[in-house]
Scaffold this motif. Structure first.
Motif, PDB file in Angstrom:
ATOM      1  N   LEU A 196      -3.054  32.592 -16.978  1.00  0.00           N
ATOM      2  CA  LEU A 196      -3.445  33.866 -17.306  1.00  0.00           C
ATOM      3  C   LEU A 196      -2.757  34.744 -18.196  1.00  0.00           C
ATOM      4  N   ALA A 197      -1.449  34.399 -18.358  1.00  0.00           N
ATOM      5  CA  ALA A 197      -0.473  35.217 -19.276  1.00  0.00           C
ATOM      6  C   ALA A 197      -0.585  34.710 -20.565  1.00  0.00           C
ATOM      7  N   LYS A 198      -0.696  33.298 -20.530  1.00  0.00           N
ATOM      8  CA  LYS A 198      -0.995  32.666 -21.890  1.00  0.00           C
ATOM      9  C   LYS A 198      -2.391  33.074 -22.537  1.00  0.00           C
ATOM     10  N   THR A 199      -3.320  33.291 -21.834  1.00  0.00           N
ATOM     11  CA  THR A 199      -4.456  33.882 -22.443  1.00  0.00           C
ATOM     12  C   THR A 199      -4.426  35.151 -22.766  1.00  0.00           C
ATOM     13  N   ALA A 200      -3.646  36.136 -22.395  1.00  0.00           N
ATOM     14  CA  ALA A 200      -3.328  37.471 -22.780  1.00  0.00           C
ATOM     15  C   ALA A 200      -2.483  37.201 -24.217  1.00  0.00           C
ATOM     16  N   ASP A 201      -1.736  36.379 -23.988  1.00  0.00           N
ATOM     17  CA  ASP A 201      -0.613  36.372 -25.215  1.00  0.00           C
ATOM     18  C   ASP A 201      -0.661  34.805 -25.736  1.00  0.00           C
ATOM     19  N   PRO A 202      -1.433  34.480 -26.796  1.00  0.00           N
ATOM     20  CA  PRO A 202      -1.229  33.049 -26.940  1.00  0.00           C
ATOM     21  C   PRO A 202       0.105  32.730 -27.875  1.00  0.00           C
ATOM     22  N   GLN A 203       0.948  33.313 -27.863  1.00  0.00           N
ATOM     23  CA  GLN A 203       2.425  32.910 -28.375  1.00  0.00           C
ATOM     24  C   GLN A 203       3.241  32.477 -27.529  1.00  0.00           C
ATOM     25  N   LEU A 204       3.084  32.879 -26.147  1.00  0.00           N
ATOM     26  CA  LEU A 204       3.841  32.502 -24.948  1.00  0.00           C
ATOM     27  C   LEU A 204       4.166  31.090 -24.826  1.00  0.00           C
ATOM     28  N   PRO A 205       5.559  31.053 -24.687  1.00  0.00           N
ATOM     29  CA  PRO A 205       6.154  29.546 -24.771  1.00  0.00           C
ATOM     30  C   PRO A 205       5.816  28.632 -23.476  1.00  0.00           C
ATOM     31  N   GLY A 217      11.517  44.093 -14.871  1.00  0.00           N
ATOM     32  CA  GLY A 217      11.658  44.974 -15.789  1.00  0.00           C
ATOM     33  C   GLY A 217      10.908  44.983 -17.208  1.00  0.00           C
ATOM     34  N   ARG A 218      10.070  43.939 -17.270  1.00  0.00           N
ATOM     35  CA  ARG A 218       9.332  43.758 -18.421  1.00  0.00           C
ATOM     36  C   ARG A 218       7.732  43.719 -18.276  1.00  0.00           C
ATOM     37  N   GLN A 219       6.935  44.422 -19.131  1.00  0.00           N
ATOM     38  CA  GLN A 219       5.537  44.489 -19.106  1.00  0.00           C
ATOM     39  C   GLN A 219       4.785  43.205 -19.380  1.00  0.00           C
ATOM     40  N   VAL A 220       4.216  42.464 -18.545  1.00  0.00           N
ATOM     41  CA  VAL A 220       3.550  41.147 -18.770  1.00  0.00           C
ATOM     42  C   VAL A 220       2.080  41.447 -18.485  1.00  0.00           C
ATOM     43  N   LYS A 221       1.467  40.885 -19.588  1.00  0.00           N
ATOM     44  CA  LYS A 221       0.014  41.024 -19.523  1.00  0.00           C
ATOM     45  C   LYS A 221      -0.727  39.819 -19.108  1.00  0.00           C
ATOM     46  N   PHE A 222      -1.794  39.930 -18.234  1.00  0.00           N
ATOM     47  CA  PHE A 222      -2.335  38.933 -17.702  1.00  0.00           C
ATOM     48  C   PHE A 222      -4.114  39.027 -18.043  1.00  0.00           C
ATOM     49  N   LYS A 223      -4.662  38.109 -18.475  1.00  0.00           N
ATOM     50  CA  LYS A 223      -6.061  38.049 -18.704  1.00  0.00           C
ATOM     51  C   LYS A 223      -6.880  36.740 -18.201  1.00  0.00           C
TER      52      LYS A 223
END
Length: 115
Positions: free
Chosen positions: A68-77, A9-15
């Protein structure tokens, strides 16, 4: 290359960027190319299906997905904390959606030249 998927149910960005392989090495102290080839042996890229369960290592897949997710969002835990934030993480739905991002680092955009 970027992609947004709905997971639990969440939008998760990958880069995926040129630093993808180095970020993986820094985070997990493992060679991403070796791990990607190991996963490639388990996945039929034409049909995006799992063909060899013995060659498929969930930890490697989760690590690649997290980078891939951390690359899109550097604040990821950290990886386990991030994965634990999902009540479900449907691998068989996610694999086909991001496998091209993972395997793109193994292909060339330029034709090979003979010397």
């Amino acid at each position: 290359m970027e992609r947004i998927l709905t997971i639990d149910g969440r939008q998760v960005k990958f880069k995926s960027t040129g630093a993808f392989l180095l970020k993986y090495k820094v985070q997990f102290n493992r060679d991403a190319i070796k791990d990607i080839f190991r996963l490639a042996a388990a996945i039929d890229k034409e049909n995006n299906t799992l063909t060899d369960i013995d060659a498929f290592d969930l930890e490697l897949f989760y690590n690649l997905v997290w980078v891939l997710a951390k690359t899109a969002d550097p604040q990821l835990p950290p990886p386990v904390e991030w994965l634990d934030s999902f009540s479900e993480f449907p691998l068989m739905d996610i694999i086909p959606e991001i496998s091209d991002m993972i395997f793109s680092c193994l292909t060339s955009t330029a034709p090979f030249k003979k010397k």
